[in-house]
Design a protein around this motif. Structure first.
Motif, PDB file in Angstrom:
ATOM      1  N   ALA A 151       0.840  -1.201   0.000  1.00 55.50           N
ATOM      2  CA  ALA A 151       0.000   0.000   0.000  1.00 55.50           C
ATOM      3  C   ALA A 151       0.875   1.251   0.000  1.00 55.50           C
ATOM      4  O   ALA A 151       2.008   1.257   0.507  1.00 55.50           O
ATOM      5  N   ARG A 152       0.335   2.323  -0.577  1.00 52.89           N
ATOM      6  CA  ARG A 152       1.048   3.599  -0.626  1.00 52.89           C
ATOM      7  C   ARG A 152       0.234   4.693   0.061  1.00 52.89           C
ATOM      8  O   ARG A 152      -0.918   4.495   0.409  1.00 52.89           O
ATOM      9  N   PHE A 153       0.873   5.862   0.250  1.00 50.15           N
ATOM     10  CA  PHE A 153       0.248   7.025   0.897  1.00 50.15           C
ATOM     11  C   PHE A 153      -0.258   6.684   2.303  1.00 50.15           C
ATOM     12  O   PHE A 153      -1.320   7.142   2.731  1.00 50.15           O
ATOM     13  N   LEU A 154       0.508   5.884   3.002  1.00 49.72           N
ATOM     14  CA  LEU A 154       0.098   5.502   4.353  1.00 49.72           C
ATOM     15  C   LEU A 154       0.072   6.694   5.299  1.00 49.72           C
ATOM     16  O   LEU A 154      -0.658   6.679   6.301  1.00 49.72           O
ATOM     17  N   TRP A 155       0.832   7.770   4.994  1.00 50.09           N
ATOM     18  CA  TRP A 155       0.856   8.944   5.861  1.00 50.09           C
ATOM     19  C   TRP A 155      -0.503   9.645   5.914  1.00 50.09           C
ATOM     20  O   TRP A 155      -0.795  10.385   6.869  1.00 50.09           O
ATOM     21  N   THR A 156      -1.354   9.410   4.921  1.00 46.67           N
ATOM     22  CA  THR A 156      -2.654  10.085   4.919  1.00 46.67           C
ATOM     23  C   THR A 156      -3.590   9.537   5.995  1.00 46.67           C
ATOM     24  O   THR A 156      -4.677  10.081   6.204  1.00 46.67           O
ATOM     25  N   ARG A 157      -3.172   8.474   6.699  1.00 40.78           N
ATOM     26  CA  ARG A 157      -4.011   7.962   7.778  1.00 40.78           C
ATOM     27  C   ARG A 157      -4.249   9.017   8.852  1.00 40.78           C
ATOM     28  O   ARG A 157      -5.319   9.063   9.458  1.00 40.78           O
ATOM     29  N   TYR A 158      -3.286   9.887   9.077  1.00 38.81           N
ATOM     30  CA  TYR A 158      -3.414  10.864  10.168  1.00 38.81           C
ATOM     31  C   TYR A 158      -4.438  11.948   9.848  1.00 38.81           C
ATOM     32  O   TYR A 158      -5.365  12.175  10.645  1.00 38.81           O
ATOM     33  N   PRO A 159      -4.353  12.635   8.678  1.00 40.74           N
ATOM     34  CA  PRO A 159      -5.441  13.576   8.366  1.00 40.74           C
ATOM     35  C   PRO A 159      -6.779  12.862   8.162  1.00 40.74           C
ATOM     36  O   PRO A 159      -7.837  13.428   8.447  1.00 40.74           O
ATOM     37  N   ARG A 160      -6.727  11.625   7.685  1.00 35.98           N
ATOM     38  CA  ARG A 160      -7.969  10.879   7.487  1.00 35.98           C
ATOM     39  C   ARG A 160      -8.695  10.653   8.817  1.00 35.98           C
ATOM     40  O   ARG A 160      -9.915  10.799   8.907  1.00 35.98           O
ATOM     41  N   LEU A 161      -7.948  10.272   9.838  1.00 35.71           N
ATOM     42  CA  LEU A 161      -8.559  10.048  11.149  1.00 35.71           C
ATOM     43  C   LEU A 161      -9.227  11.315  11.668  1.00 35.71           C
ATOM     44  O   LEU A 161     -10.345  11.273  12.196  1.00 35.71           O
ATOM     45  N   LEU A 162      -8.547  12.447  11.501  1.00 31.91           N
ATOM     46  CA  LEU A 162      -9.087  13.722  11.965  1.00 31.91           C
ATOM     47  C   LEU A 162     -10.350  14.094  11.188  1.00 31.91           C
ATOM     48  O   LEU A 162     -11.398  14.420  11.776  1.00 31.91           O
ATOM     49  N   LEU A 163     -10.275  14.038   9.861  1.00 29.97           N
ATOM     50  CA  LEU A 163     -11.412  14.438   9.030  1.00 29.97           C
ATOM     51  C   LEU A 163     -12.573  13.460   9.171  1.00 29.97           C
ATOM     52  O   LEU A 163     -13.742  13.871   9.169  1.00 29.97           O
ATOM     53  N   HIS A 164     -12.276  12.183   9.302  1.00 33.01           N
ATOM     54  CA  HIS A 164     -13.334  11.186   9.488  1.00 33.01           C
ATOM     55  C   HIS A 164     -14.126  11.482  10.757  1.00 33.01           C
ATOM     56  O   HIS A 164     -15.369  11.415  10.764  1.00 33.01           O
ATOM     57  N   GLY A 165     -13.415  11.833  11.820  1.00 31.12           N
ATOM     58  CA  GLY A 165     -14.088  12.170  13.069  1.00 31.12           C
ATOM     59  C   GLY A 165     -14.920  13.430  12.955  1.00 31.12           C
ATOM     60  O   GLY A 165     -16.044  13.497  13.478  1.00 31.12           O
ATOM     61  N   MET A 166     -14.401  14.434  12.271  1.00 30.81           N
ATOM     62  CA  MET A 166     -15.141  15.693  12.115  1.00 30.81           C
ATOM     63  C   MET A 166     -16.376  15.506  11.249  1.00 30.81           C
ATOM     64  O   MET A 166     -17.422  16.126  11.483  1.00 30.81           O
ATOM     65  N   GLN A 167     -16.284  14.666  10.225  1.00 31.00           N
ATOM     66  CA  GLN A 167     -17.421  14.483   9.318  1.00 31.00           C
ATOM     67  C   GLN A 167     -18.565  13.705   9.954  1.00 31.00           C
ATOM     68  O   GLN A 167     -19.682  13.712   9.424  1.00 31.00           O
ATOM     69  N   LYS A 168     -18.326  13.069  11.087  1.00 31.32           N
ATOM     70  CA  LYS A 168     -19.396  12.329  11.749  1.00 31.32           C
ATOM     71  C   LYS A 168     -20.507  13.232  12.268  1.00 31.32           C
ATOM     72  O   LYS A 168     -21.619  12.757  12.531  1.00 31.32           O
ATOM     73  N   VAL A 169     -20.232  14.530  12.439  1.00 31.31           N
ATOM     74  CA  VAL A 169     -21.267  15.446  12.954  1.00 31.31           C
ATOM     75  C   VAL A 169     -22.192  15.937  11.844  1.00 31.31           C
ATOM     76  O   VAL A 169     -23.177  16.621  12.126  1.00 31.31           O
ATOM     77  N   PHE A 170     -21.901  15.599  10.590  1.00 32.44           N
ATOM     78  CA  PHE A 170     -22.724  16.073   9.473  1.00 32.44           C
ATOM     79  C   PHE A 170     -23.945  15.176   9.320  1.00 32.44           C
ATOM     80  O   PHE A 170     -24.095  14.435   8.356  1.00 32.44           O
ATOM     81  N   LEU A 171     -24.801  15.265  10.315  1.00 34.44           N
ATOM     82  CA  LEU A 171     -26.042  14.513  10.363  1.00 34.44           C
ATOM     83  C   LEU A 171     -27.210  15.482  10.465  1.00 34.44           C
ATOM     84  O   LEU A 171     -27.085  16.568  11.055  1.00 34.44           O
ATOM     85  N   THR A 172     -28.344  15.092   9.935  1.00 31.07           N
ATOM     86  CA  THR A 172     -29.532  15.933  10.014  1.00 31.07           C
ATOM     87  C   THR A 172     -29.878  16.240  11.467  1.00 31.07           C
ATOM     88  O   THR A 172     -30.251  17.372  11.804  1.00 31.07           O
ATOM     89  N   ALA A 173     -29.744  15.241  12.338  1.00 29.20           N
ATOM     90  CA  ALA A 173     -30.098  15.416  13.745  1.00 29.20           C
ATOM     91  C   ALA A 173     -29.235  16.463  14.434  1.00 29.20           C
ATOM     92  O   ALA A 173     -29.633  17.025  15.464  1.00 29.20           O
ATOM     93  N   VAL A 174     -28.054  16.731  13.897  1.00 32.27           N
ATOM     94  CA  VAL A 174     -27.157  17.743  14.467  1.00 32.27           C
ATOM     95  C   VAL A 174     -27.338  19.089  13.776  1.00 32.27           C
ATOM     96  O   VAL A 174     -27.536  20.132  14.421  1.00 32.27           O
ATOM     97  N   MET A 175     -27.283  19.093  12.449  1.00 32.31           N
ATOM     98  CA  MET A 175     -27.256  20.337  11.694  1.00 32.31           C
ATOM     99  C   MET A 175     -28.611  21.047  11.622  1.00 32.31           C
ATOM    100  O   MET A 175     -28.683  22.276  11.723  1.00 32.31           O
TER     101      MET A 175
END
Length: 625
Positions: free
Chosen positions: A522-546
């Motif tokens: 596999a390549r671009f393994l360093w993107t795991r770190y921004p991915r973890l951050l953005l994945h967590g932030m995107q979890k709030v994009f729900l109708t029940a929240v927004m």
């Protein structure tokens, strides 16, 4: 000299010295806004690039028929040039090319001529435009509300998984939003400083959007009402300027349609079709005998008019007449059931306030190796149908499995549950940080999901397979479903087959020899770190929240008497609620609504932050006293 103050010791007059702080403040404010805009653009583009990285192998399977139609028209434009677009004897004079406005096909033709026929260039253009849209909503809000609110609106738009996902689809929906947002920006500036040119530009940008998608064709009349906020006798001139700006852009397309098709077609065909399908969407008792699919409408028209040639195409032959018949039929239903249809519009409008459950940025790195020419590779693992049957696990007591086609395929018959697991294959060991792909030949009757699962409940990848509409069970093709994934650790993996809200129930899958290929490290393994951050932030994009935050923002803006901001921020959502709710609607048709929803959310969060800051300052002063 009269009217000038005495020079100071530095040689500067007093009035000039008084202006210095305001000039410095204005310069700093502009610099801050420019910096925020640049940062928002970078974040938005980064989110979309990661989304593309995750989904680039899958987006070609979304709306394949619609995408193919756009590409077909683009290829005809490349072959025939501008002359064919204006000729009534060219292949572009086929009424089936009017199912969509030509703007996106023209853009595809241009990009394919410059960069080849890969989807990647058009996806990058869309991602850049979508990142700019996050900046434009910031600029709109900054004209009306504090910069903190604007920054929050831009940040939410930059991070939104809904916008990121739609920007990588080879469809014009995300592109058509940018001109609408730019129109609102020029309109917001024009309200502050009424200039005829800004009103004309705002209207013209709506026309540009109509070349990409026809949904905004009547939006210009809603925007034309906004100049009523201005004072003076020129308001009516400004309103007319908005409408004229749109007509200036749309009129060439209308004239072209009149020359080529000898009919009055403002932009494209399809209003009648979507009106009927929109009625059928909510006619659960089938009182009106209206199909809710394109295939159903074509079949019914072929039977009603005794024209077999109507089946297979929506608009050719007699597309204009068929569209008028569809509109007349739809309006007849509306006239006879006005209160029921008003309820349909209200329910459909309410769905526009719900955020699409889009795919979040993966917290795992996607496969980067090409999946082409798998037949030239040797699989590292393979199970024939007989081996799958011998070592399989049935997850449901009602599920059945057997061999078919002289032992070449394994038939799995599911139970009547909606999403229950039916079948689990034997396991195979996989290695950490390695690209793999499962290849599963499958023929389906119904709807099922195939997943790659690791240890425990970890799902590496999944795909839905379903019956192709309009084909009998014997005509259903056998498709090879490819499931690429990157192993996050050394563990056993397996294939899981589940029901996926199949209609009818108890779907049947015929599975051929299943293979696993090792593609490489596999390549671009360093993107795991921004991915973890953005994945967590995107979890709030729900109708029940927004949605609750947006409603609070609307109430706060009303209480604070931000009437001008409310009119600008609500005119586009109100348009879609009133007009788009009449016809069949998909989430991608109303993407523009969410930008203004995020603006109201930003107002709520900014007000909450300001109140919290004041409370903390009060407590600090009280403690000091």
């Amino acid at each position: 000299m009269r009217g000038r103050g005495p020079p100071t010791h530095s040689g500067m007059r007093a009035d000039e010295e008084d202006k210095q702080p305001s000039v410095i403040y204005e310069s700093r404010w502009r610099s801050a806004r420019l910096s925020i805009c640049f940062l928002i653009f970078l974040v938005a583009l980064g989110v979309r690039l990661l989304s593309w990285h995750d989904t680039r192998l899958e987006v070609g399977k979304v709306q394949t028929g619609v995408t193919a139609d756009y590409k077909r028209v683009a290829e005809l434009l490349r072959e025939g040039g501008v002359a064919s677009f204006l000729s009534s004897s060219s292949p572009l004079s086929d009424l089936n090319t009017l199912g969509h406005p030509p703007g996106y096909s023209i853009l595809l033709a241009l990009i394919h001529s410059l960069f080849g026929e890969s989807d990647t260039p058009i996806q990058f253009v869309q991602m850049i435009c979508d990142a700019l849209a996050a900046v434009v909503i910031l600029l709109i809000v900054a004209e009306l509300l504090p910069l903190s609110v604007a920054a929050l609106a831009g940040t939410l738009s930059a991070l939104s998984p809904q916008f990121a996902w739609n920007s990588v689809l080879v469809l014009p929906d995300s592109l058509s939003v940018l001109p609408i947002l730019l129109a609102l920006y020029f309109l917001a500036r024009a309200i502050k400083n009424p200039r005829l040119g800004n009103f004309v530009i705002a209207g013209a940008l709506i026309g540009v959007s109509c070349w990409l998608r026809a949904n905004a064709i009547l939006l210009t009349f809603f925007l034309a009402a906004v100049p009523l906020l201005t004072k003076g006798e020129r308001r009516w001139r400004h309103m007319l300027a908005v409408v004229c700006g749109t007509f200036l852009i749309v009129l060439p397309l209308t004239i072209r349609n009149a020359i080529v098709f000898h009919r009055f077609i403002p932009v494209s065909l399809g209003a009648g079709q979507t009106l009927l399908e929109g009625i059928a969407d909510y006619d659960t008792q089938h009182r009106f005998d209206i199909p809710n699919t394109d295939v159903g409408i074509m079949k019914q028209e072929a039977e009603a008019f005794q024209r077999p040639d109507y089946y297979g195409t929506l608009f050719n032959p007699d597309g204009v007449e068929r569209e008028r018949w569809r509109l007349a039929r739809g309006f007849a239903v509306i006239r006879s059931h006005p209160f029921w249809f008003a309820g349909v519009m209200a329910r459909r409008a309410s769905t526009m306030l719900r955020l699409e459950r889009s795919r979040l940025i993966s917290d795992e790195v996607p496969v980067t190796h090409s999946l082409e020419a798998l037949n030239n590779r040797q699989p590292i693992w393979m199970n024939t149908a007989a081996e799958l049957l011998a070592h399989r696990t049935l997850m449901s007591p009602q599920a059945k499995s057997s061999l078919a086609l002289e032992g070449q395929t394994l038939t799995v018959t599911g139970d009547d549950s909606k999403y229950g697991r039916q079948f689990v294959s034997p396991v195979v060991d996989i290695k950490q940080d390695t690209d793999y792909v499962f290849a599963v030949p499958i023929r389906i009757a119904g709807r099922m999901r195939i997943s790659v699962m690791g240890a425990g409940e970890k799902v590496y990848n999944s795909a839905i397979v379903e019956t192709i509409e309009g084909k009998t069970p014997e005509q259903q093709p056998t498709n090879v479903v490819q499931l690429p994934f990157v192993a996050s650790r050394d563990e056993p993996a397996r294939i899981v087959v589940s029901n996926e809200a199949s209609s009818p129930a108890a779907p049947v899958a015929q599975i051929g020899p299943t293979k696993l290929y090792k593609l490489g490290p596999a390549r671009f393994l360093w993107t795991r770190y921004p991915r973890l951050l953005l994945h967590g932030m995107q979890k709030v994009f729900l109708t029940a929240v927004m949605l609750p935050l947006a409603i609070v923002g609307l109430a706060l803006a009303t209480v604070k008497k931000r009437s001008q901001a409310l009119v600008i921020l609500l005119v586009v959502p109100v348009y879609y609620f009133c007009v788009q709710s009449i016809v069949h609607t998909e989430y991608r048709y109303v993407l523009a609504v969410d930008y203004f929803l995020f603006a109201l959310v930003g107002f709520t969060v900014a007000c909450a932050g300001g109140m919290t800051r004041r409370v903390l300052l009060f407590l600090k002063q009280k403690r000091l006293n």
